[in-house]
Scaffold this motif. Sequence first.
Motif, short mmCIF file in Angstrom:
data_model
loop_
_atom_site.label_atom_id
_atom_site.label_comp_id
_atom_site.label_asym_id
_atom_site.label_seq_id
_atom_site.Cartn_x
_atom_site.Cartn_y
_atom_site.Cartn_z
N GLU A 129 1.27 -1.19 -0.08
CA GLU A 129 0.08 -0.22 -0.33
C GLU A 129 0.61 0.71 0.18
OE1 GLU A 129 -1.29 -0.02 4.71
OE2 GLU A 129 -2.53 -0.76 3.26
N ARG A 130 1.89 1.34 -0.20
CA ARG A 130 3.05 2.07 0.04
C ARG A 130 3.67 2.36 -1.56
NH1 ARG A 130 5.50 1.19 6.14
NH2 ARG A 130 3.41 1.26 7.30
N ASN A 131 3.89 0.90 -2.16
CA ASN A 131 4.29 1.09 -3.29
C ASN A 131 4.26 1.44 -4.31
OD1 ASN A 131 5.49 0.22 -5.30
ND2 ASN A 131 7.13 -1.36 -3.78
N LYS A 132 4.20 2.40 -5.46
CA LYS A 132 2.99 3.15 -5.96
C LYS A 132 2.58 2.84 -7.34
CE LYS A 132 1.56 7.57 -7.78
NZ LYS A 132 1.65 9.38 -8.14
N MET A 133 4.04 2.04 -6.91
CA MET A 133 4.80 1.37 -8.47
C MET A 133 3.33 -0.74 -8.60
SD MET A 133 5.84 2.89 -11.26
CE MET A 133 6.43 1.70 -11.87
N ALA A 134 3.67 -0.73 -7.80
CA ALA A 134 3.76 -2.28 -7.10
C ALA A 134 1.95 -1.34 -7.29
CB ALA A 134 3.90 -2.44 -5.55
N ARG A 135 1.08 -1.01 -6.72
CA ARG A 135 -0.49 -0.22 -6.73
C ARG A 135 -0.62 -0.58 -7.96
NH1 ARG A 135 0.67 3.08 -2.83
NH2 ARG A 135 -0.30 4.75 -4.05
N LEU A 136 0.45 0.49 -8.99
CA LEU A 136 0.24 0.32 -10.74
C LEU A 136 -0.13 -0.42 -11.09
CD1 LEU A 136 -0.77 2.34 -12.98
CD2 LEU A 136 1.63 2.79 -12.84
N TYR A 137 1.11 -1.58 -10.97
CA TYR A 137 1.09 -2.70 -11.93
C TYR A 137 0.03 -4.33 -11.39
CZ TYR A 137 2.90 -7.86 -12.80
OH TYR A 137 2.35 -8.86 -13.52
N THR A 138 -0.58 -3.41 -10.12
CA THR A 138 -1.44 -4.46 -10.06
C THR A 138 -2.56 -4.52 -10.77
OG1 THR A 138 -1.94 -3.59 -7.63
CG2 THR A 138 -0.72 -5.71 -8.03
N ARG A 139 -2.95 -3.28 -10.32
CA ARG A 139 -4.57 -2.79 -11.15
C ARG A 139 -4.43 -2.50 -12.63
NH1 ARG A 139 -4.16 3.22 -8.36
NH2 ARG A 139 -4.80 2.51 -6.38
N VAL A 140 -3.03 -2.69 -13.37
CA VAL A 140 -2.80 -3.26 -14.85
C VAL A 140 -3.12 -4.26 -15.64
CG1 VAL A 140 -1.11 -3.04 -16.98
CG2 VAL A 140 -1.32 -0.79 -15.80
N GLU A 141 -2.47 -4.90 -14.39
CA GLU A 141 -2.91 -6.57 -14.61
C GLU A 141 -3.96 -7.25 -14.08
OE1 GLU A 141 0.11 -10.17 -12.05
OE2 GLU A 141 -1.02 -9.38 -10.87
N HIS A 142 -4.35 -6.72 -13.18
CA HIS A 142 -6.11 -7.08 -13.25
C HIS A 142 -6.76 -6.63 -14.15
CE1 HIS A 142 -10.18 -6.75 -11.88
NE2 HIS A 142 -10.10 -8.26 -10.68
N ARG A 143 -6.97 -5.09 -15.71
CA ARG A 143 -7.46 -4.81 -15.56
C ARG A 143 -7.31 -5.62 -16.87
NH1 ARG A 143 -5.98 1.09 -14.55
NH2 ARG A 143 -8.27 1.35 -13.24
N MET A 144 -6.10 -6.41 -17.63
CA MET A 144 -5.54 -6.93 -18.41
C MET A 144 -5.83 -8.79 -18.77
SD MET A 144 -2.24 -5.76 -19.33
CE MET A 144 -1.81 -6.70 -21.14
N LEU A 145 -6.01 -8.91 -16.90
CA LEU A 145 -6.12 -10.77 -16.87
C LEU A 145 -7.15 -10.85 -16.26
CD1 LEU A 145 -2.61 -11.43 -15.90
CD2 LEU A 145 -3.96 -12.06 -18.03
N GLY A 146 -7.95 -10.03 -15.63
CA GLY A 146 -9.25 -9.58 -15.43
C GLY A 146 -9.55 -10.66 -13.75
N GLU A 147 -10.49 -11.87 -13.66
CA GLU A 147 -9.74 -12.20 -12.94
C GLU A 147 -9.56 -13.97 -12.52
OE1 GLU A 147 -11.88 -12.08 -9.87
OE2 GLU A 147 -12.40 -10.24 -10.53
N ARG A 148 -8.96 -14.12 -13.66
CA ARG A 148 -7.84 -15.38 -14.43
C ARG A 148 -6.67 -15.31 -13.50
NH1 ARG A 148 -7.74 -14.30 -20.39
NH2 ARG A 148 -6.71 -12.16 -19.51
N PRO A 149 -6.14 -16.57 -13.48
CA PRO A 149 -5.04 -16.40 -12.05
C PRO A 149 -3.87 -15.43 -12.36
CG PRO A 149 -5.72 -18.81 -12.74
CD PRO A 149 -6.28 -17.94 -13.66
N ARG A 150 -3.27 -14.63 -12.29
CA ARG A 150 -2.39 -13.50 -12.04
C ARG A 150 -0.90 -13.37 -11.92
NH1 ARG A 150 -7.35 -10.65 -10.98
NH2 ARG A 150 -5.89 -9.77 -9.18
N PRO A 151 -0.23 -12.98 -11.86
CA PRO A 151 1.67 -13.55 -11.72
C PRO A 151 1.30 -13.04 -10.47
CG PRO A 151 1.34 -12.66 -13.56
CD PRO A 151 -0.22 -12.47 -13.61
N SER A 152 0.88 -11.92 -9.69
CA SER A 152 1.38 -10.99 -8.06
C SER A 152 0.54 -11.92 -7.68
CB SER A 152 0.67 -9.49 -8.28
OG SER A 152 -1.07 -9.75 -8.42
#
Length: 191
Positions: A129-152
């Motif tokens: 929650e303090r890491n802005k880049m990690a938050r951005l990555y997980t949001r993009v990952e969620h948008r691209m992969l949806g509910e499928r298993p994601r690397p994060s």
Amino acid sequence: GRFCPPGEPGRSSYPIDPFQSSEWLGVGLASVARAGLAQFVQVIEEPDYHALPRLLDEGLSVDLAYIDGRHSLEHAMLDFFYVDKMLRTGGIVGFNDSDWPPVLRAIQFLERHRHYDRIDVGLPPLWGERNKMARLYTRVEHRMLGERPRPSQLRPIGRILGRRRDDRYYRKRDSYEPAEGWMPRGWSLGR
């Protein structure tokens, strides 16, 4: 937890587990009995959406509640709604798997619209929650992969990103209740 039914001083715990006897074959109850605590535990073997309204109607008030049911938005919000009504001022509520998006939404509601203070119980910090880049990555990952298993969601990658499934705990400040017809500003269940 410490739960005191009306007219019954003392300490009791009321875990709600509709599958304790069926799917879990009573393992939890057996562990409680082995620890010599069976007289303090009364398992409620019915769904949360039946048990919690009934317990509230019976006048149950609690000092500690731990929410670890189905990790869907409707169940997390329902559990918190009833816990909030039963939790005494100064009481503590804990959330399991606080990084799951539906559970996190319920926590965000609590933080924005109820009178609770987050408390440190000694768990490692949630660096994500303090890491802005990690938050951005997980949001993009969620948008691209949806509910499928994601690397994060893989534990080693989640640790690198700082995402952990730690619990979060909150202390209730007061018995705040919004006025009838109140609508939280800026609140939306949409993405």
